[in-house]
Design a protein around this motif. Sequence first.
Motif, PDB file in Angstrom:
ATOM      1  N   VAL A  32       0.863  -1.308   0.092  1.00  0.00           N
ATOM      2  CA  VAL A  32      -0.091  -0.144  -0.001  1.00  0.00           C
ATOM      3  C   VAL A  32       0.859   1.201  -0.046  1.00  0.00           C
ATOM      4  O   VAL A  32       1.634   1.355   0.762  1.00  0.00           O
ATOM      5  N   LEU A  33       0.834   2.167  -1.066  1.00  0.00           N
ATOM      6  CA  LEU A  33       1.504   3.373  -1.333  1.00  0.00           C
ATOM      7  C   LEU A  33       0.679   4.584  -0.890  1.00  0.00           C
ATOM      8  O   LEU A  33      -0.487   4.789  -1.666  1.00  0.00           O
ATOM      9  N   ASP A  34       0.911   5.368  -0.072  1.00  0.00           N
ATOM     10  CA  ASP A  34       0.286   6.858  -0.057  1.00  0.00           C
ATOM     11  C   ASP A  34       1.108   7.630  -0.731  1.00  0.00           C
ATOM     12  O   ASP A  34       2.445   7.867  -0.699  1.00  0.00           O
ATOM     13  N   ILE A  35       0.099   8.483  -1.661  1.00  0.00           N
ATOM     14  CA  ILE A  35       0.911   9.420  -2.417  1.00  0.00           C
ATOM     15  C   ILE A  35       0.704  10.843  -1.994  1.00  0.00           C
ATOM     16  O   ILE A  35      -0.553  11.298  -1.875  1.00  0.00           O
ATOM     17  N   THR A  36       1.625  11.469  -1.784  1.00  0.00           N
ATOM     18  CA  THR A  36       1.383  12.935  -1.136  1.00  0.00           C
ATOM     19  C   THR A  36       1.359  13.816  -2.499  1.00  0.00           C
ATOM     20  O   THR A  36       1.370  13.351  -3.480  1.00  0.00           O
ATOM     21  N   HIS A  37       0.829  14.943  -1.986  1.00  0.00           N
ATOM     22  CA  HIS A  37       0.518  15.969  -2.964  1.00  0.00           C
ATOM     23  C   HIS A  37       1.529  16.436  -4.082  1.00  0.00           C
ATOM     24  O   HIS A  37       1.345  16.947  -4.961  1.00  0.00           O
ATOM     25  N   ASP A  38       2.884  16.305  -3.462  1.00  0.00           N
ATOM     26  CA  ASP A  38       3.825  16.571  -4.268  1.00  0.00           C
ATOM     27  C   ASP A  38       4.583  15.228  -5.001  1.00  0.00           C
ATOM     28  O   ASP A  38       5.455  15.238  -5.235  1.00  0.00           O
ATOM     29  N   LEU A  53       5.233  12.076  -4.078  1.00  0.00           N
ATOM     30  CA  LEU A  53       6.113  11.241  -3.233  1.00  0.00           C
ATOM     31  C   LEU A  53       5.263  10.077  -2.729  1.00  0.00           C
ATOM     32  O   LEU A  53       4.190   9.988  -1.995  1.00  0.00           O
ATOM     33  N   ALA A  54       5.739   8.762  -3.110  1.00  0.00           N
ATOM     34  CA  ALA A  54       5.050   7.507  -2.674  1.00  0.00           C
ATOM     35  C   ALA A  54       5.706   7.093  -1.492  1.00  0.00           C
ATOM     36  O   ALA A  54       6.943   6.911  -1.231  1.00  0.00           O
ATOM     37  N   ILE A  55       4.909   6.892  -0.187  1.00  0.00           N
ATOM     38  CA  ILE A  55       5.393   6.490   1.000  1.00  0.00           C
ATOM     39  C   ILE A  55       4.590   5.281   1.282  1.00  0.00           C
ATOM     40  O   ILE A  55       3.309   5.162   1.229  1.00  0.00           O
ATOM     41  N   ARG A  94       9.233  -5.155   0.252  1.00  0.00           N
ATOM     42  CA  ARG A  94      10.375  -4.303   0.819  1.00  0.00           C
ATOM     43  C   ARG A  94      11.103  -3.463  -0.382  1.00  0.00           C
ATOM     44  O   ARG A  94      12.370  -3.414  -0.148  1.00  0.00           O
ATOM     45  N   LEU A  95      10.480  -3.224  -1.272  1.00  0.00           N
ATOM     46  CA  LEU A  95      11.219  -2.353  -2.423  1.00  0.00           C
ATOM     47  C   LEU A  95      10.819  -0.865  -2.165  1.00  0.00           C
ATOM     48  O   LEU A  95      11.339  -0.063  -3.005  1.00  0.00           O
ATOM     49  N   PHE A  96      10.046  -0.724  -1.216  1.00  0.00           N
ATOM     50  CA  PHE A  96       9.648   0.999  -1.315  1.00  0.00           C
ATOM     51  C   PHE A  96      10.192   1.454   0.070  1.00  0.00           C
ATOM     52  O   PHE A  96       9.016   2.269   0.859  1.00  0.00           O
ATOM     53  N   ALA A  97      11.167   1.202   0.544  1.00  0.00           N
ATOM     54  CA  ALA A  97      11.774   1.524   2.091  1.00  0.00           C
ATOM     55  C   ALA A  97      11.678   3.035   2.070  1.00  0.00           C
ATOM     56  O   ALA A  97      11.621   3.713   2.999  1.00  0.00           O
ATOM     57  N   ASP A  98      12.262   3.749   0.925  1.00  0.00           N
ATOM     58  CA  ASP A  98      12.525   5.034   1.050  1.00  0.00           C
ATOM     59  C   ASP A  98      11.357   5.816   0.096  1.00  0.00           C
ATOM     60  O   ASP A  98      11.042   5.229  -0.849  1.00  0.00           O
ATOM     61  N   PRO A  99      10.670   6.994   0.742  1.00  0.00           N
ATOM     62  CA  PRO A  99       9.733   7.855  -0.189  1.00  0.00           C
ATOM     63  C   PRO A  99      10.363   8.190  -1.513  1.00  0.00           C
ATOM     64  O   PRO A  99      11.409   8.770  -1.501  1.00  0.00           O
ATOM     65  N   ARG A 100       9.734   8.206  -2.329  1.00  0.00           N
ATOM     66  CA  ARG A 100      10.055   8.654  -3.840  1.00  0.00           C
ATOM     67  C   ARG A 100       8.904   8.523  -4.692  1.00  0.00           C
ATOM     68  O   ARG A 100       7.718   8.356  -4.601  1.00  0.00           O
ATOM     69  N   GLU A 134       9.272   3.825 -13.769  1.00  0.00           N
ATOM     70  CA  GLU A 134       9.035   2.595 -14.458  1.00  0.00           C
ATOM     71  C   GLU A 134       9.977   1.375 -13.842  1.00  0.00           C
ATOM     72  O   GLU A 134       9.586   0.441 -14.013  1.00  0.00           O
ATOM     73  N   ASN A 135      11.100   2.050 -13.525  1.00  0.00           N
ATOM     74  CA  ASN A 135      11.952   1.095 -12.643  1.00  0.00           C
ATOM     75  C   ASN A 135      11.333   0.303 -11.685  1.00  0.00           C
ATOM     76  O   ASN A 135      11.853  -0.777 -11.174  1.00  0.00           O
ATOM     77  N   ASP A 136      10.335   0.981 -10.663  1.00  0.00           N
ATOM     78  CA  ASP A 136       9.660   0.457  -9.724  1.00  0.00           C
ATOM     79  C   ASP A 136       8.954  -0.634 -10.182  1.00  0.00           C
ATOM     80  O   ASP A 136       8.840  -1.751  -9.616  1.00  0.00           O
ATOM     81  N   GLY A 137       8.403  -0.572 -11.356  1.00  0.00           N
ATOM     82  CA  GLY A 137       7.613  -1.620 -11.849  1.00  0.00           C
ATOM     83  C   GLY A 137       8.501  -2.773 -12.322  1.00  0.00           C
ATOM     84  O   GLY A 137       8.089  -3.941 -12.137  1.00  0.00           O
ATOM     85  N   ILE A 138       9.703  -2.472 -12.637  1.00  0.00           N
ATOM     86  CA  ILE A 138      10.342  -3.380 -13.241  1.00  0.00           C
ATOM     87  C   ILE A 138      10.839  -4.373 -12.262  1.00  0.00           C
ATOM     88  O   ILE A 138      11.090  -5.527 -11.734  1.00  0.00           O
ATOM     89  N   ALA A 139      11.222  -3.593 -10.785  1.00  0.00           N
ATOM     90  CA  ALA A 139      11.613  -4.305  -9.560  1.00  0.00           C
ATOM     91  C   ALA A 139      10.474  -5.059  -9.176  1.00  0.00           C
ATOM     92  O   ALA A 139      10.505  -6.359  -8.719  1.00  0.00           O
ATOM     93  N   LEU A 140       9.341  -4.717  -9.172  1.00  0.00           N
ATOM     94  CA  LEU A 140       8.064  -5.406  -8.899  1.00  0.00           C
ATOM     95  C   LEU A 140       8.028  -6.900  -9.541  1.00  0.00           C
ATOM     96  O   LEU A 140       7.757  -7.961  -9.183  1.00  0.00           O
ATOM     97  N   LYS A 141       8.335  -6.442 -11.016  1.00  0.00           N
ATOM     98  CA  LYS A 141       8.065  -7.819 -11.848  1.00  0.00           C
ATOM     99  C   LYS A 141       9.032  -8.975 -11.173  1.00  0.00           C
ATOM    100  O   LYS A 141       8.584 -10.098 -11.451  1.00  0.00           O
TER     101      LYS A 141
END
Length: 356
Positions: free
Chosen positions: A187-193, A195-197, A204-210, A214-221
Amino acid sequence: MTVFFKKAQRKNAKLRLAIAGPTGAGKTFGALILAKGIGGRIAVADTENSSAELYDDIVPFEHANLQPPYTPEKFIEAIKAAENAGFDTLIIDSITHEWSGVGGCLEIVDKLASTTFKGNSWGAWSQVTPRHRKFIDAMLQSSINIIVTLRSKMETVQTNDNGKKKVEKVGMKAEQRDGIEYEFTTVLDITHDNLAIATKDRTRLFADPRQLSENDGIALKQWLTSGSADACITGNQYFELEALMLQAGINIENFCSKRGLNSLHDVQQQKFDETCNGIQKIIERNQQAHNENEQQLQAENNARLDSDYQMALADIQNAKSINDLNKPSSYFHGTKYEQQINNACQAKSDMEGWSA
């Protein structure tokens, strides 16, 4: 049923990811950019007045514009349609409408409470909760990747940027049933600027807000396909296997117990076709045996009817009164001998002068 423990081993999986955020935070964009990285055919079930089509330059996708009422069944239908069409990823934008949209769960409860249940909202929930649960189950058991977006309730806060005060929008609680986040892998919360938190992330691919890329999708795959080769069957395959077993008259509990399985969900993907083919042969044998029994019974019935017909002709010939003709006429009604018996009865009646 006996419970079996075995060595824990992560299997290949399908994505179950939710993106929550306020209006304008980039939920749809984020979902599409992740789907692009995952690859394959993408479908979007859109409840936001076709707003997803504004992003057709990001990645090719096919689009369905869902219209109210936003019942749970409408979302289930969209999931099944995407599966049947062979898509790799379905984006539902957004599932908030299933809960609080026009014709969604909350409106259904209000309507039932004011009519059928005469003000008893608890009674109304007893009908709506199972419908909502079927929608959740359709997502969890789907054979394709599922990405959903959720609206967050919005509030504004005043911030100080180098001495300058400004008002910013921030997301709060996602607009869906409490506990919806437990149903997803990530579950990712997207801030108004933008950023995915990650508020929940088993990958464990989204430890840091960013900002999502497309690279995140590749990592998920890569994460989804890096599990054990002994992957278990999908939700759709589970239902297919269960239906075949019930048709074949197989005791599912005994089947699992003999193979050390906790349930049919533990059947390995690589054995699915072999298992289905074996069950199909059982069904065919059962059907053949049934047909042979039917043919045998039919042959016996025909032989019995033939014998009865010959006896009836003799009884008609020996009839002493017109009343003696009622039994054979009634007995052969609706059979292949009906007309012949009626003719014989009429001939006997005419010969004896009973017709007049």
